[in-house]
Motif scaffolding. Structure first.
Motif, mmCIF file in Angstrom:
data_model
loop_
_atom_site.group_PDB
_atom_site.id
_atom_site.type_symbol
_atom_site.label_atom_id
_atom_site.label_comp_id
_atom_site.label_asym_id
_atom_site.label_seq_id
_atom_site.Cartn_x
_atom_site.Cartn_y
_atom_site.Cartn_z
ATOM 1 N N GLU A 7 6.971 -76.909 7.407
ATOM 2 C CA GLU A 7 6.353 -77.386 8.627
ATOM 3 C C GLU A 7 5.957 -76.213 9.509
ATOM 4 O O GLU A 7 6.498 -75.098 9.631
ATOM 5 C CB GLU A 7 7.546 -78.091 9.290
ATOM 6 N N LYS A 8 4.870 -76.605 10.155
ATOM 7 C CA LYS A 8 4.224 -75.526 11.114
ATOM 8 C C LYS A 8 5.017 -75.550 12.543
ATOM 9 O O LYS A 8 5.131 -76.514 13.200
ATOM 10 C CB LYS A 8 2.677 -75.720 11.355
ATOM 11 N N GLY A 9 5.106 -74.448 13.037
ATOM 12 C CA GLY A 9 5.793 -74.427 14.448
ATOM 13 C C GLY A 9 5.916 -72.831 14.962
ATOM 14 O O GLY A 9 5.539 -71.909 14.043
ATOM 15 N N PHE A 10 6.111 -72.676 16.214
ATOM 16 C CA PHE A 10 6.444 -71.505 16.740
ATOM 17 C C PHE A 10 7.628 -70.821 16.009
ATOM 18 O O PHE A 10 8.861 -71.787 16.284
ATOM 19 C CB PHE A 10 6.355 -71.401 18.237
ATOM 20 N N THR A 11 7.938 -69.383 16.033
ATOM 21 C CA THR A 11 9.104 -68.833 15.821
ATOM 22 C C THR A 11 9.710 -68.601 16.927
ATOM 23 O O THR A 11 8.876 -68.474 18.157
ATOM 24 C CB THR A 11 8.991 -67.774 14.802
ATOM 25 N N MET A 15 7.658 -66.909 20.535
ATOM 26 C CA MET A 15 7.941 -67.567 21.895
ATOM 27 C C MET A 15 8.232 -66.518 22.754
ATOM 28 O O MET A 15 7.830 -66.447 23.779
ATOM 29 C CB MET A 15 8.930 -68.628 21.704
ATOM 30 N N LEU A 16 9.038 -65.634 22.239
ATOM 31 C CA LEU A 16 9.300 -64.228 23.270
ATOM 32 C C LEU A 16 7.957 -63.379 23.508
ATOM 33 O O LEU A 16 8.132 -62.802 24.650
ATOM 34 C CB LEU A 16 10.419 -63.572 22.416
ATOM 35 N N ILE A 17 7.148 -63.292 22.664
ATOM 36 C CA ILE A 17 5.989 -62.648 22.907
ATOM 37 C C ILE A 17 5.112 -63.134 23.913
ATOM 38 O O ILE A 17 4.728 -62.578 24.861
ATOM 39 C CB ILE A 17 5.322 -62.310 21.572
ATOM 40 N N ILE A 22 3.418 -63.650 29.683
ATOM 41 C CA ILE A 22 3.166 -64.262 30.889
ATOM 42 C C ILE A 22 4.005 -63.583 31.931
ATOM 43 O O ILE A 22 3.479 -63.309 33.051
ATOM 44 C CB ILE A 22 3.855 -65.641 30.672
ATOM 45 N N SER A 23 5.280 -62.952 31.774
ATOM 46 C CA SER A 23 5.877 -62.180 32.794
ATOM 47 C C SER A 23 5.015 -60.951 33.185
ATOM 48 O O SER A 23 5.099 -60.682 34.293
ATOM 49 C CB SER A 23 7.179 -61.792 32.205
ATOM 50 N N VAL A 24 4.593 -60.375 32.324
ATOM 51 C CA VAL A 24 3.609 -59.371 32.741
ATOM 52 C C VAL A 24 2.389 -59.587 33.660
ATOM 53 O O VAL A 24 2.191 -58.935 34.581
ATOM 54 C CB VAL A 24 2.994 -58.683 31.379
ATOM 55 N N LEU A 25 1.663 -60.803 33.157
ATOM 56 C CA LEU A 25 0.859 -61.148 34.030
ATOM 57 C C LEU A 25 1.199 -61.522 35.307
ATOM 58 O O LEU A 25 0.463 -61.201 36.438
ATOM 59 C CB LEU A 25 0.042 -62.393 33.292
ATOM 60 N N LEU A 26 2.357 -61.964 35.342
ATOM 61 C CA LEU A 26 2.731 -62.664 36.686
ATOM 62 C C LEU A 26 3.468 -61.149 37.658
ATOM 63 O O LEU A 26 3.227 -61.281 38.946
ATOM 64 C CB LEU A 26 4.308 -63.428 36.577
ATOM 65 N N ALA A 27 3.813 -60.281 36.890
ATOM 66 C CA ALA A 27 4.131 -58.959 37.722
ATOM 67 C C ALA A 27 3.009 -58.527 38.100
ATOM 68 O O ALA A 27 3.070 -57.628 39.128
ATOM 69 C CB ALA A 27 4.984 -58.111 36.734
ATOM 70 N N VAL A 28 1.834 -58.359 37.585
ATOM 71 C CA VAL A 28 0.553 -57.876 37.932
ATOM 72 C C VAL A 28 0.122 -58.718 39.231
ATOM 73 O O VAL A 28 -0.699 -58.134 40.236
ATOM 74 C CB VAL A 28 -0.496 -57.774 36.945
ATOM 75 N N ALA A 29 0.217 -59.820 39.157
ATOM 76 C CA ALA A 29 -0.468 -60.899 40.087
ATOM 77 C C ALA A 29 0.365 -60.956 41.405
ATOM 78 O O ALA A 29 -0.257 -61.304 42.703
ATOM 79 C CB ALA A 29 -0.696 -62.408 39.443
ATOM 80 N N ILE A 30 1.611 -61.238 41.486
ATOM 81 C CA ILE A 30 2.295 -61.530 42.576
ATOM 82 C C ILE A 30 2.242 -60.324 43.633
ATOM 83 O O ILE A 30 1.981 -60.759 44.661
ATOM 84 C CB ILE A 30 3.750 -61.515 42.328
#
Length: 108
Positions: A7-11, A15-17, A22-30
């Protein structure tokens, strides 16, 4: 029962990557968003000063005198909530009718 092996899915690592990116992008944008807020307030204050200047001119044409901010409010040229800029600066009207913003005193 059949066991599901292919079955295909995310490991969890994938998900952590994604969450890390996303958190790095938010840290730059805020921080950029917070800097723009001050700029928006400053531009809003300049626009408000120009609007009040127009109301002063209208008052001067009708009443033949330079108004105070309270005169503009009592005569209906401004609402009582419109006596200061969006950034908190107060509005001042000089003796010649020029409108400017005055920095609000710092609260200690």
């Amino acid at each position: 029962m059949k066991s599901i092996k292919n079955e295909k899915g995310f490991t969890l690592i994938e998900m952590l990557i994604v969450l890390l990116i996303i958190s790095v992008l938010l840290a730059v944008a805020i921080p950029n968003v917070t800097k723009q807020t001050a700029s928006v307030d400053e531009k809003g204050c300049r626009a408000f000063v120009q609007m009040v200047q127009g109301q002063v001119e209208a008052f001067r044409m009708e009443e033949k005198r330079i108004p105070a901010v309270t005169d503009l409010v009592t005569e209906g040229y401004l609402k009582s909530a419109e006596t200061s800029c969006p950034n908190g600066d107060a509005i001042a009207i000089a003796a010649d009718g020029t409108v400017s913003s005055v920095a609000a005193p710092a609260v200690q």
